[in-house]
Design a protein around this motif. Structure first.
Motif, PDB file in Angstrom:
ATOM      1  N   ALA A 195       0.839  -1.208   0.000  1.00  0.00           N
ATOM      2  CA  ALA A 195       0.000   0.000   0.000  1.00  0.00           C
ATOM      3  C   ALA A 195       0.868   1.249   0.000  1.00  0.00           C
ATOM      4  CB  ALA A 195      -0.936  -0.005   1.209  1.00  0.00           C
ATOM      5  N   CYS A 196       1.913   1.242   0.801  1.00  0.00           N
ATOM      6  CA  CYS A 196       2.827   2.387   0.824  1.00  0.00           C
ATOM      7  C   CYS A 196       3.594   2.491  -0.490  1.00  0.00           C
ATOM      8  CB  CYS A 196       3.793   2.278   2.008  1.00  0.00           C
ATOM      9  SG  CYS A 196       3.149   2.942   3.554  1.00  0.00           S
ATOM     10  N   LYS A 197       4.009   1.367  -1.034  1.00  0.00           N
ATOM     11  CA  LYS A 197       4.785   1.360  -2.277  1.00  0.00           C
ATOM     12  C   LYS A 197       3.979   1.971  -3.429  1.00  0.00           C
ATOM     13  CE  LYS A 197       8.340   0.355  -4.790  1.00  0.00           C
ATOM     14  NZ  LYS A 197       9.488   1.236  -4.711  1.00  0.00           N
ATOM     15  N   THR A 198       2.679   1.676  -3.491  1.00  0.00           N
ATOM     16  CA  THR A 198       1.846   2.238  -4.572  1.00  0.00           C
ATOM     17  C   THR A 198       1.753   3.759  -4.474  1.00  0.00           C
ATOM     18  OG1 THR A 198      -0.230   1.957  -3.357  1.00  0.00           O
ATOM     19  CG2 THR A 198       0.447   0.137  -4.799  1.00  0.00           C
ATOM     20  N   GLN A 199       2.029   4.293  -3.293  1.00  0.00           N
ATOM     21  CA  GLN A 199       2.023   5.749  -3.102  1.00  0.00           C
ATOM     22  C   GLN A 199       3.435   6.340  -3.207  1.00  0.00           C
ATOM     23  OE1 GLN A 199      -0.443   6.953   0.337  1.00  0.00           O
ATOM     24  NE2 GLN A 199      -1.057   4.812   0.428  1.00  0.00           N
ATOM     25  N   GLY A 200       4.397   5.482  -3.517  1.00  0.00           N
ATOM     26  CA  GLY A 200       5.766   5.950  -3.686  1.00  0.00           C
ATOM     27  C   GLY A 200       6.596   5.963  -2.419  1.00  0.00           C
ATOM     28  N   TYR A 201       6.133   5.271  -1.371  1.00  0.00           N
ATOM     29  CA  TYR A 201       6.846   5.262  -0.091  1.00  0.00           C
ATOM     30  C   TYR A 201       7.517   3.904   0.116  1.00  0.00           C
ATOM     31  CZ  TYR A 201       3.182   8.807   0.580  1.00  0.00           C
ATOM     32  OH  TYR A 201       2.315   9.843   0.430  1.00  0.00           O
ATOM     33  N   ASN A 202       8.784   3.920   0.429  1.00  0.00           N
ATOM     34  CA  ASN A 202       9.520   2.702   0.758  1.00  0.00           C
ATOM     35  C   ASN A 202       9.597   2.598   2.271  1.00  0.00           C
ATOM     36  OD1 ASN A 202      10.174   1.955  -1.979  1.00  0.00           O
ATOM     37  ND2 ASN A 202      11.490   3.759  -1.975  1.00  0.00           N
ATOM     38  N   VAL A 203       9.013   1.537   2.809  1.00  0.00           N
ATOM     39  CA  VAL A 203       8.855   1.437   4.261  1.00  0.00           C
ATOM     40  C   VAL A 203       9.336   0.097   4.807  1.00  0.00           C
ATOM     41  CG1 VAL A 203       6.864   3.010   4.231  1.00  0.00           C
ATOM     42  CG2 VAL A 203       6.486   0.530   4.136  1.00  0.00           C
ATOM     43  N   SER A 204       9.430   0.063   6.112  1.00  0.00           N
ATOM     44  CA  SER A 204       9.653  -1.164   6.871  1.00  0.00           C
ATOM     45  C   SER A 204       8.383  -1.453   7.654  1.00  0.00           C
ATOM     46  CB  SER A 204      10.811  -1.001   7.856  1.00  0.00           C
ATOM     47  OG  SER A 204      12.028  -0.868   7.186  1.00  0.00           O
ATOM     48  N   ALA A 205       8.150  -2.742   7.926  1.00  0.00           N
ATOM     49  CA  ALA A 205       6.966  -3.154   8.684  1.00  0.00           C
ATOM     50  C   ALA A 205       7.357  -4.173   9.743  1.00  0.00           C
ATOM     51  CB  ALA A 205       5.926  -3.758   7.753  1.00  0.00           C
TER      52      ALA A 205
ATOM     53  N   ALA B 139      14.061   1.277   1.593  1.00  0.00           N
ATOM     54  CA  ALA B 139      13.699   2.070   2.772  1.00  0.00           C
ATOM     55  C   ALA B 139      14.958   2.457   3.548  1.00  0.00           C
ATOM     56  CB  ALA B 139      12.763   1.275   3.673  1.00  0.00           C
ATOM     57  N   GLY B 140      14.902   3.556   4.227  1.00  0.00           N
ATOM     58  CA  GLY B 140      16.036   4.000   5.034  1.00  0.00           C
ATOM     59  C   GLY B 140      16.358   3.004   6.143  1.00  0.00           C
ATOM     60  N   PHE B 141      17.614   2.995   6.566  1.00  0.00           N
ATOM     61  CA  PHE B 141      18.061   2.041   7.582  1.00  0.00           C
ATOM     62  C   PHE B 141      17.293   2.190   8.896  1.00  0.00           C
ATOM     63  CE2 PHE B 141      22.178   2.594   5.165  1.00  0.00           C
ATOM     64  CZ  PHE B 141      22.025   1.418   4.442  1.00  0.00           C
ATOM     65  N   GLY B 142      17.058   3.423   9.303  1.00  0.00           N
ATOM     66  CA  GLY B 142      16.388   3.678  10.582  1.00  0.00           C
ATOM     67  C   GLY B 142      14.933   3.258  10.607  1.00  0.00           C
ATOM     68  N   THR B 143      14.336   3.053   9.435  1.00  0.00           N
ATOM     69  CA  THR B 143      12.918   2.691   9.401  1.00  0.00           C
ATOM     70  C   THR B 143      12.658   1.336  10.034  1.00  0.00           C
ATOM     71  OG1 THR B 143      13.020   1.682   7.189  1.00  0.00           O
ATOM     72  CG2 THR B 143      12.527   4.051   7.305  1.00  0.00           C
ATOM     73  N   PHE B 144      13.647   0.439   9.957  1.00  0.00           N
ATOM     74  CA  PHE B 144      13.449  -0.917  10.483  1.00  0.00           C
ATOM     75  C   PHE B 144      13.280  -0.889  12.002  1.00  0.00           C
ATOM     76  CE2 PHE B 144      14.771  -5.303  11.521  1.00  0.00           C
ATOM     77  CZ  PHE B 144      13.899  -5.986  10.704  1.00  0.00           C
ATOM     78  N   GLU B 145      14.178  -0.215  12.679  1.00  0.00           N
ATOM     79  CA  GLU B 145      14.073  -0.108  14.139  1.00  0.00           C
ATOM     80  C   GLU B 145      12.847   0.702  14.535  1.00  0.00           C
ATOM     81  OE1 GLU B 145      16.529   1.648  17.990  1.00  0.00           O
ATOM     82  OE2 GLU B 145      17.539   1.518  16.058  1.00  0.00           O
TER      83      GLU B 145
ATOM     84  N   GLN C 196       3.675   8.555  15.376  1.00  0.00           N
ATOM     85  CA  GLN C 196       2.515   7.944  14.742  1.00  0.00           C
ATOM     86  C   GLN C 196       2.983   6.932  13.694  1.00  0.00           C
ATOM     87  OE1 GLN C 196      -0.017  10.809  12.835  1.00  0.00           O
ATOM     88  NE2 GLN C 196      -1.722   9.386  12.613  1.00  0.00           N
ATOM     89  N   GLY C 197       2.188   5.881  13.480  1.00  0.00           N
ATOM     90  CA  GLY C 197       2.503   4.919  12.432  1.00  0.00           C
ATOM     91  C   GLY C 197       2.238   3.475  12.785  1.00  0.00           C
ATOM     92  N   ALA C 198       1.648   3.218  13.951  1.00  0.00           N
ATOM     93  CA  ALA C 198       1.354   1.838  14.349  1.00  0.00           C
ATOM     94  C   ALA C 198      -0.038   1.743  14.939  1.00  0.00           C
ATOM     95  CB  ALA C 198       2.375   1.344  15.360  1.00  0.00           C
ATOM     96  N   LEU C 199      -0.632   0.573  14.757  1.00  0.00           N
ATOM     97  CA  LEU C 199      -1.971   0.318  15.272  1.00  0.00           C
ATOM     98  C   LEU C 199      -1.999  -1.009  16.014  1.00  0.00           C
ATOM     99  CD1 LEU C 199      -4.002   1.211  12.053  1.00  0.00           C
ATOM    100  CD2 LEU C 199      -3.854   2.579  14.156  1.00  0.00           C
TER     101      LEU C 199
ATOM    102  N   SER D  56       7.157   2.353   9.105  1.00  0.00           N
ATOM    103  CA  SER D  56       8.010   3.531   9.144  1.00  0.00           C
ATOM    104  C   SER D  56       8.660   3.733   7.780  1.00  0.00           C
ATOM    105  CB  SER D  56       9.093   3.372  10.218  1.00  0.00           C
ATOM    106  OG  SER D  56       9.914   4.520  10.265  1.00  0.00           O
ATOM    107  N   GLY D  57       8.700   4.977   7.350  1.00  0.00           N
ATOM    108  CA  GLY D  57       9.372   5.305   6.097  1.00  0.00           C
ATOM    109  C   GLY D  57       8.596   6.237   5.195  1.00  0.00           C
ATOM    110  N   ALA D  58       7.287   6.345   5.371  1.00  0.00           N
ATOM    111  CA  ALA D  58       6.496   7.285   4.591  1.00  0.00           C
ATOM    112  C   ALA D  58       6.779   8.699   5.121  1.00  0.00           C
ATOM    113  CB  ALA D  58       5.004   6.952   4.701  1.00  0.00           C
ATOM    114  N   PRO D  59       6.516   9.715   4.303  1.00  0.00           N
ATOM    115  CA  PRO D  59       6.772  11.082   4.770  1.00  0.00           C
ATOM    116  C   PRO D  59       5.676  11.592   5.706  1.00  0.00           C
ATOM    117  CG  PRO D  59       5.936  11.133   2.536  1.00  0.00           C
ATOM    118  CD  PRO D  59       6.086   9.685   2.907  1.00  0.00           C
TER     119      PRO D  59
END
Length: 165
Positions: free
Chosen positions: A48-58, A76-82, A123-126, A141-144
């Motif tokens: 879902a994030c990728k279709t919007q152009g966001y590279n994320v970690s989950a 995705a950026g390195f810090g997104t994983f943690e 914000q970013g978790a449910l 984590s990773g979307a703007p």
């Protein structure tokens, strides 16, 4: 003399009755996330994030805060994983969206929660619910912006919503 003998006998009888009550206690039953369900959620959120152009970690955590699935898009950026793990941990522990925790501690850098391991005010978790029971959490984590991360997390939960009932 008979009083001294009766007292230990009474104590023994009470202990036996108490142990019998414990022996009849029932096991707890609850729902847990399977690896397959957690993977489906994580991939749906990442896609879902990728279709919007966001590279994320989950990260998808189970009911006890343990990592069930952790996936990082290689772009995705390195810090997104943690960060995705900490967001998920915060949501699981507080039983609420991680953004709600961020609002609670906003402007209060001395909040005790800042000193707890794996908490993050972002914000970013449910939480993942099965009825009224929190059985885990998904963090992205990773979307703007955390609102976009949270929207992708919701897509992940929605993907398996029928199985969570």
């Amino acid at each position: 003399m008979s009083r001294i003998i009766c007292a230990p006998a009474a104590i023994s009888l009470c202990a036996t009755i108490g142990f019998a009550a414990v022996a009849h206690a029932q096991l707890l039953t609850h729902k847990d996330l399977s690896v397959a369900m957690a993977t489906t959620m994580a991939m749906a959120a990442i896609d879902a994030c990728k279709t919007q152009g966001y590279n994320v970690s989950a990260h998808v955590l189970g009911r006890e805060g343990q990592v069930v699935v952790a996936i990082r898009n290689p772009a995705a950026g390195f810090g997104t994983f943690e960060n995705s793990m900490k967001k998920a941990y915060t949501a699981r522990t507080t039983r609420a969206p991680s953004g709600k925790f961020a609002e609670t501690v906003k402007g209060n850098p001395n909040a005790a929660q800042f000193f707890l391991t794996n908490f993050v005010a972002a914000q970013g978790a449910l939480p993942i619910m099965a009825g009224n029971d929190v059985i885990g959490a998904i963090g992205i984590s990773g979307a703007p912006g955390g609102d976009k991360d949270e929207a992708c997390a919701k897509v992940g939960i929605d993907k398996v919503a029928a199985q969570l009932r």
